[in-house]
Write a protein that holds these residues in place. Structure first.
Motif, PDB file in Angstrom:
ATOM      1  N   ALA A  35       0.855  -1.104  -0.117  1.00  0.00           N
ATOM      2  CA  ALA A  35       0.100   0.060   0.037  1.00  0.00           C
ATOM      3  C   ALA A  35       0.871   1.159  -0.078  1.00  0.00           C
ATOM      4  O   ALA A  35       0.707   2.155  -0.637  1.00  0.00           O
ATOM      5  CB  ALA A  35      -0.997  -0.117   1.151  1.00  0.00           C
ATOM      6  N   GLY A  36       1.877   1.304   0.871  1.00  0.00           N
ATOM      7  CA  GLY A  36       3.051   2.469   0.897  1.00  0.00           C
ATOM      8  C   GLY A  36       3.484   2.747  -0.264  1.00  0.00           C
ATOM      9  O   GLY A  36       3.574   3.648  -0.765  1.00  0.00           O
ATOM     10  N   ALA A  43       1.049   4.323  -3.202  1.00  0.00           N
ATOM     11  CA  ALA A  43       0.826   5.472  -2.890  1.00  0.00           C
ATOM     12  C   ALA A  43       2.014   6.365  -3.364  1.00  0.00           C
ATOM     13  O   ALA A  43       1.660   7.476  -3.687  1.00  0.00           O
ATOM     14  CB  ALA A  43       0.645   5.641  -1.257  1.00  0.00           C
ATOM     15  N   SER A  44       3.181   5.995  -2.813  1.00  0.00           N
ATOM     16  CA  SER A  44       4.318   6.678  -3.075  1.00  0.00           C
ATOM     17  C   SER A  44       4.505   6.945  -4.641  1.00  0.00           C
ATOM     18  O   SER A  44       4.735   7.808  -5.377  1.00  0.00           O
ATOM     19  CB  SER A  44       5.632   6.193  -2.503  1.00  0.00           C
ATOM     20  N   SER A  76       1.943   8.980  -6.407  1.00  0.00           N
ATOM     21  CA  SER A  76       2.006  10.301  -6.152  1.00  0.00           C
ATOM     22  C   SER A  76       3.048  10.931  -6.909  1.00  0.00           C
ATOM     23  O   SER A  76       3.135  12.028  -7.500  1.00  0.00           O
ATOM     24  CB  SER A  76       1.967  10.532  -4.714  1.00  0.00           C
ATOM     25  N   GLU A 125      -3.550  10.411  -6.247  1.00  0.00           N
ATOM     26  CA  GLU A 125      -4.071   9.978  -4.856  1.00  0.00           C
ATOM     27  C   GLU A 125      -5.270   8.829  -5.065  1.00  0.00           C
ATOM     28  O   GLU A 125      -6.340   9.231  -5.293  1.00  0.00           O
ATOM     29  CB  GLU A 125      -4.486  11.016  -3.792  1.00  0.00           C
ATOM     30  N   ALA A 126      -4.795   7.479  -4.907  1.00  0.00           N
ATOM     31  CA  ALA A 126      -5.795   6.521  -4.857  1.00  0.00           C
ATOM     32  C   ALA A 126      -6.938   6.577  -4.135  1.00  0.00           C
ATOM     33  O   ALA A 126      -6.741   6.719  -2.671  1.00  0.00           O
ATOM     34  CB  ALA A 126      -5.090   4.952  -4.966  1.00  0.00           C
ATOM     35  N   LEU A 144      -7.725   0.917  -2.448  1.00  0.00           N
ATOM     36  CA  LEU A 144      -6.874  -0.204  -2.647  1.00  0.00           C
ATOM     37  C   LEU A 144      -7.632  -1.513  -2.408  1.00  0.00           C
ATOM     38  O   LEU A 144      -8.157  -1.688  -1.496  1.00  0.00           O
ATOM     39  CB  LEU A 144      -5.636  -0.156  -1.989  1.00  0.00           C
TER      40      LEU A 144
END
Length: 421
Positions: free
Chosen positions: A333-334, A337-338, A341, A347-348, A351
């Motif tokens: 997940a991290g 996101a990274s 972005s 920005e999702a 998930l």
């Protein structure tokens, strides 16, 4: 009195001819050859209704399309289940099994109501259009679209799920509707002749039963070669009619947004991706789906750049599907996101975890994810997305300013034309 053309097997023609005369209709012509039939429809005496036997070479996709263009309704008189299925495969919804009662046949060929007395005219419709789109590579748009439709229906909303994918329609297969006619193509044909109203939509649509909330389905074309039936204008008109019919219109949309065809010299040629442009241009909310693996994320980033040329970014919600550690490593997940972005400014909104066991079981059973496993990881994540994003949106405002998909793709085509020069 209707002007009727007959293209029937000799064994039933005499009876039907007598029935038409008894009912007060005028039989303009009769023929038994496929080539002659096509000539009569295209250049001969115009008729309101064509009664045709599906067997032999009388009924073909090209003939049905020609009849649509000249405003002739095609009613198939099928002598059995085999002929009925043949007519269904061509997208016909007006099918009568022989032998028929004269009153039943008269009702079947009666002129369609054009919707003038509809208490909810299109101009005042308030239904919300949710387009589900994803770049190439099967990221799971159909799974997400069906999941959203079932979740909204479970909230007591009137929902129709439309399969507008002109490259690989799959909603019918996913929901176990394999024997049904391509309802969306039938609706588009009626829209093209000005005859699509709520009554016709109710007749064409298939009901997907569900203990938590049933919803309607307009199934997709059976073969990708039939994409010409889903023209930009027909699709846009059908969507507007659906706004007057349902609270939510969820549309599974084709992946390709290529518009190079618009720089061709033939400005009136059919547009291969016209249906996708019409859907995205009509949508109040676009749910963009990407797959959570290196290839899928790359395609998501590239596809998003194309999508924002057609759709205002404020109307786009990005959903990343099939999130799993094995494809992205520790902390997927991290990492997602990274990456989104950093490389796309994205920005999702959700998930969605990998849950292939539940998806496979739902497809085999012809059920929605919610009905198959209400507490499964994927259905719960979809439910959360619907609650936090789609349930929070205000009702559509029809006269608001929105970016024109046609204008955007026209600008892009002109830009490509200049580069080509």
């Amino acid at each position: 009195m209707l002007r009727v053309g007959l293209a029937l097997d000799p064994r039933v023609e005499g009876e039907i001819l007598a029935t038409m005369l008894d009912l007060g209709h005028r039989v303009a012509w009769r023929c038994h050859d496929g080539a002659e039939l096509e000539e009569r429809i295209g250049t001969g005496t115009p008729v309101d209704v064509l009664l045709v036997s599906p067997g032999a070479d009388r009924l073909r996709a090209e003939l049905v399309d020609l009849a649509d263009r000249v405003g002739t309704r095609v009613v198939a008189l099928a002598s059995g289940e085999s002929e009925r299925r043949q007519a269904v495969g061509l997208g016909l919804v007006d099918i009568v099994l022989l032998p028929v009662d004269p009153e039943e046949l008269d009702r079947s060929i009666a002129p369609l109501d054009l919707g003038g007395d509809d208490p909810r005219p299109v101009a005042q419709a308030a239904g919300r259009v949710i387009a589900v789109w994803g770049a190439a590579g099967s990221p799971g748009t159909t799974t997400v679209a069906a999941g959203i439709a079932s979740e909204l229906a479970a909230r007591g909303r009137r929902v129709v799920l439309i399969d507008a994918d002109t490259y690989g329609s799959s909603v019918a297969a996913m929901l176990g509707l394999l024997d049904e006619a391509p309802g969306f193509a039938a609706a588009c044909r009626l829209a093209g002749s000005g005859a699509l109203d709520i009554e016709q939509l109710e007749r064409i649509a298939v009901v997907h039963p569900s203990p938590s909330g049933a919803f309607r389905v307009l199934t997709g074309i059976s073969r990708a070669a039939r994409w010409t039936e889903l023209s930009t204008e027909r699709v846009a008109t059908t969507i507007e009619r659906c706004r007057a019919w349902m609270d939510d219109i969820v549309i599974d949309t084709a992946f390709c947004l290529e518009a190079d065809e618009e720089i061709s010299s033939d400005l009136f040629a059919p547009r291969r991706n016209g249906a996708a442009f019409a859907v995205l241009g009509s949508a109040d909310r676009v749910v963009e789906v990407g797959a959570a693996d290196p290839v899928g994320v790359t395609r998501l980033l590239r596809g998003h750049a194309e999508l924002v040329e057609l759709v205002d970014p404020s109307r786009i919600s990005v959903v990343v599907n099939r999130v799993r550690g094995v494809a992205l490593g520790t902390g997927p997940a991290g990492q997602l996101a990274s990456t989104l972005s950093r490389f796309g400014g994205i920005e999702a909104a959700a998930l969605l975890p990998e849950d292939q066991r539940v998806v496979d079981a739902a497809v085999i059973a012809g059920r929605s994810l919610r009905d198959q496993a209400p507490r499964g990881a994927l259905p719960v994540a979809l439910r959360r997305f619907v609650s936090t994003v789609l349930d929070q949106e205000p009702a559509p405002v029809r006269d608001r300013s929105r970016r024109s998909a046609g204008g955007a793709r026209g600008r892009r085509a002109r830009s490509r034309s200049r580069r080509a020069q």
